[in-house]
Design a protein around this motif. Structure first.
Motif, PDB file in Angstrom:
ATOM      1  N   PHE A  31       0.829  -1.212   0.000  1.00 23.78           N
ATOM      2  CA  PHE A  31       0.000   0.000   0.000  1.00 23.78           C
ATOM      3  C   PHE A  31       0.858   1.254   0.000  1.00 23.78           C
ATOM      4  N   MET A  37      -4.470  -1.107  -2.793  1.00 23.33           N
ATOM      5  CA  MET A  37      -5.214  -1.787  -1.731  1.00 23.33           C
ATOM      6  C   MET A  37      -5.460  -3.222  -2.191  1.00 23.33           C
ATOM      7  N   LEU A  39      -7.078  -6.462  -1.169  1.00 20.49           N
ATOM      8  CA  LEU A  39      -7.937  -7.225  -0.263  1.00 20.49           C
ATOM      9  C   LEU A  39      -7.600  -8.717  -0.307  1.00 20.49           C
ATOM     10  N   LEU A  88      -3.184  -2.576 -11.708  1.00 17.60           N
ATOM     11  CA  LEU A  88      -4.053  -1.795 -10.824  1.00 17.60           C
ATOM     12  C   LEU A  88      -3.369  -0.557 -10.268  1.00 17.60           C
ATOM     13  N   ARG A  91      -4.675   3.106 -10.297  1.00 17.29           N
ATOM     14  CA  ARG A  91      -6.134   3.132 -10.456  1.00 17.29           C
ATOM     15  C   ARG A  91      -6.720   3.571  -9.130  1.00 17.29           C
ATOM     16  N   HIS A  93      -8.701   3.585  -5.631  1.00 19.08           N
ATOM     17  CA  HIS A  93      -8.739   2.589  -4.560  1.00 19.08           C
ATOM     18  C   HIS A  93      -9.949   1.677  -4.682  1.00 19.08           C
ATOM     19  N   VAL A  97     -10.243  -2.313  -4.838  1.00 16.49           N
ATOM     20  CA  VAL A  97     -11.110  -3.113  -3.961  1.00 16.49           C
ATOM     21  C   VAL A  97     -11.920  -4.100  -4.797  1.00 16.49           C
ATOM     22  N   LEU A 229      -5.571  -5.019   8.354  1.00 12.25           N
ATOM     23  CA  LEU A 229      -5.815  -3.654   7.879  1.00 12.25           C
ATOM     24  C   LEU A 229      -5.848  -2.676   9.047  1.00 12.25           C
ATOM     25  N   VAL A 230      -6.480  -3.125  10.160  1.00 11.61           N
ATOM     26  CA  VAL A 230      -6.509  -2.284  11.356  1.00 11.61           C
ATOM     27  C   VAL A 230      -5.074  -1.977  11.788  1.00 11.61           C
ATOM     28  N   VAL A 233      -3.408   0.598   9.506  1.00 12.81           N
ATOM     29  CA  VAL A 233      -3.981   1.931   9.673  1.00 12.81           C
ATOM     30  C   VAL A 233      -3.496   2.549  10.982  1.00 12.81           C
ATOM     31  N   GLY A 236       0.185   3.523  10.610  1.00 11.35           N
ATOM     32  CA  GLY A 236       0.520   4.539   9.609  1.00 11.35           C
ATOM     33  C   GLY A 236       0.838   3.798   8.336  1.00 11.35           C
ATOM     34  N   ILE A 237       0.024   4.018   7.297  1.00 13.10           N
ATOM     35  CA  ILE A 237       0.139   3.193   6.099  1.00 13.10           C
ATOM     36  C   ILE A 237       1.499   3.373   5.429  1.00 13.10           C
TER      37      ILE A 237
END
Lengths: 306, 320
Positions: A31, A37, A39, A88, A91, A93, A97, A229-230, A233, A236-237
């Motif tokens: 990321f 992103m 998934l 991708l 492109r 987000h 996804v 993902l939590v 985030v 700090g991405i």
């Protein structure tokens, strides 16, 4: 609730956190560098778990199982990168996804076709089946100690790779300012392909290691994706250091929530309310942590981009 | 289409509506009774998708927790049934109101962030609601909650025809669709699109951006809650699974498949996706992967969604 129980839970939290870090590290680098992103990162974790469980069963060698799982997953990821993920970049987000959700659908069916719908029972390696007496009164499963050791070793290796090698420097350059790195002549596309494969390997390693202590089943990738993902985030991405700190935080908060919240609530609330509320609060503890961190630091603990 | 057949463009919605309204009466003649329930589900999901299309397509708010509001609506119906109420209107109205309140609280916090952080925080809130539902044993917890006595819709609606619920859903769906289409082309809708395209400019122009976004978010949440309430009645069953994050992702996928920010995007996407799902399920156990391939095809060959394909073709013809 004695000190030994608390210590045991801390170790459990540490182990879970380190496994989360293995998954989150690849996710956050992908990321951070390519602004992509993915998934389907959880699907790579699932692939690692399935391959490891099957190879372990067939060969009776756990080390071989882990190695094969990582190799197979990296190969699959390389194909995936060329066929889909590479197209991708840049492109939206939401488009990412959409596409990676498509990959999840395909991956789940592929696993179903190859290994069937029933969950697999992955066994603990025989040598690590017993507990280790850490100190008087605390026998601790030796397999979980292996998890902690492996997690710490990989974290250290990744730290050295990112901070002390040339390729690490390119990775950091790409993560902190992709455009500038491109201007300076970094072939970000190649760095990214490497990072994507590395992330896939780490996810597969986590899957292989987690297989004996969690259910190996279709959908496990989607279940682990959200905590990962939590983590990125909160951290700090794009920041590996942030992912490490956040993974440990989330691991500890989640484990502590499940171990200590229900009994604590039972002590102060009427039983029926506590029985409903305890598991609920334990389940959402990490999301509350994330909301709190984002309120104080909207770009996470260690923002990779200024 | 718009340029070439102005009359058709205006009449098409009414034609679709008439066909849908006649469907339960025609279905028995073709042996399609089973599909009356299916179309009812499509209509309900389309209501939720239309609300998501409104905030995402027109407002640029990439909420990945919309299933959370559907769940809040469904559990509001459960709570009212459990408390002994039996009026469908009260239950569905309550579902919309409670979900709207939830959306106000969640939106107030989430809309302070943007980009990926907004995606993540809406996802986090929806997951919180999911875990809340899992642990509330009073309302079934993990196992879900069966609604055994159907809700009453009122004196003349109930016994008249077994398909009354279908027509009620159709009427609500048509109303929601018309309402959002209208709002999207009102002054408010234009402001929202302005925010989507350039938020800084809209702030500079003096628009109360935060409040406008929050209003849209709350309206969308309330309508999703209404859809959740209808879904609870449709399935006569509510479970935490309906607000799992993959459901939010699916809803997003359906809207984008149809066409983001396009009038017909949401219903087209929902109808296409659910029909394919239904058809594939009938023929094979492996019905996920063709849908996955479809998504990749859309991403690489029709990034604007299916609705845009029609528009482009119509546009080309008109230009000729």
């Amino acid at each position: 609730m004695d000190a030994i129980f608390v210590f045991e839970q801390l170790l459990n939290g540490l182990g879970y956190g380190l496994m989360l870090f293995l998954i989150a590290a690849g996710l956050t680098l992908v990321f951070g560098i390519m602004d992509t992103m993915n998934l389907a990162h959880g699907s790579l974790y699932m692939a690692g778990a399935y391959v490891a469980a099957r190879v372990h069963e067939a060969s009776a060698s756990f080390a071989l199982a882990v190695a094969v799982a990582v190799a197979v997953t990296v190969a699959v990821a390389a194909v995936l990168e060329v066929l889909v993920v590479r197209r991708l970049y840049r492109r939206d987000h939401l488009v990412q996804v959409l596409a990676t959700f498509g990959i999840i659908l395909i991956a789940d069916d592929a696993v179903k076709a190859i290994w069937g719908v029933a969950p697999l029972l992955a066994s603990t390696p025989a040598a690590l089946a017993g507990p280790v007496q850490l100190f008087a009164g605390l026998p601790y499963p030796s397999y979980r100690l292996l998890l902690i050791g492996a997690g710490l070793a990989v974290a250290l290796g990744l730290y050295l790779l990112v901070n002390n090698t040339r390729i690490g420097m390119l990775v950091r350059a790409g993560a902190s300012n992709r455009q500038m790195a491109e201007f300076m002549g970094v072939r970000v596309g190649a760095v990214f392909a490497f990072v994507f494969a590395l992330g896939a390997g780490l996810a597969a390693l986590a899957g292989a290691l987690m297989a004996p202590i969690s259910a190996v089943q279709i959908g496990m990738g989607e279940a682990i994706l959200i905590p990962a993902l939590v983590v990125i985030v909160i951290g700090g991405i794009g920041s590996v250091r942030g992912a490490f700190v956040a993974a440990l935080l989330v691991g500890l908060v989640d484990t502590a929530g499940r171990a200590f919240l229900p009994p604590a609530l039972r002590a102060v609330l009427p039983p029926s309310v506590a029985a409903d509320l305890g598991p609920a609060l334990a389940g959402i503890a990490m999301y509350l942590l994330m909301a709190a961190v984002l309120t104080l630091k909207p770009a996470g603990l260690f923002p990779a981009r200024g | 289409m718009h340029e070439r057949f102005p009359g058709l463009a205006r009449r098409l919605p009414w034609l679709v509506l008439a066909l849908l309204a006649a469907f339960p009466l025609l279905a028995p003649a073709f042996g399609l009774e089973y599909y009356v329930g299916f179309v009812r589900r499509v209509l309900i999901v389309a209501i939720a998708a239309t609300s998501l299309n409104f905030i995402l397509g027109y407002g640029g708010m990439a909420a990945l927790g919309h299933a959370g509001f559907i769940g809040v609506g469904a559990y509001t119906v459960v709570a009212l049934v459990e408390a002994g109420f039996s009026s469908a209107w009260l239950a569905w109205g309550g579902a919309a109101v409670v979900a709207g309140l939830a959306a106000a609280a969640i939106g107030a916090v989430s809309l302070r962030t943007r980009g990926v952080y907004f995606i993540m925080i809406t996802l986090a809130f929806a997951q919180m609601l999911y875990y809340l539902a899992v642990s509330l044993r009073t309302w079934g917890g993990d196992d879900g909650y069966g609604i055994y006595t159907p809700l009453e819709m009122g004196a003349w609606l109930d016994g008249a025809h077994p398909q009354v619920f279908y027509w009620v859903v159709l009427a609500i769906a048509a109303l929601v669709f018309a309402l959002f289409s209208r709002v999207a082309h009102s002054r408010y809708g234009h402001a929202l699109r302005g925010i989507r395209d350039n938020e800084t400019r809209m702030v500079a122009l003096g628009y109360p951006v935060y409040r406008l976004k929050l209003a849209g978010f709350v309206a969308a949440g309330a309508v999703a809650g209404l859809a959740g309430g209808l879904l609870a009645s449709h399935n006569a069953f509510v479970s935490p699974g309906m607000m799992h994050w993959t459901q939010s992702a699916l809803l997003l996928v359906m809207v984008m498949l149809g066409g983001l920010g396009r009038r017909w995007g949401a219903p087209l996407g929902v109808a296409l996706w659910l029909t394919l799902e239904e058809a594939l399920k009938m023929h094979t156990d492996y019905w996920h992967w063709p849908l996955g391939v479809l998504l990749l095809l859309v991403v690489f060959h029709a990034p604007q969604g299916v609705a845009a394909l029609f528009e482009r073709r119509a546009g080309k013809e008109a230009a000729r």
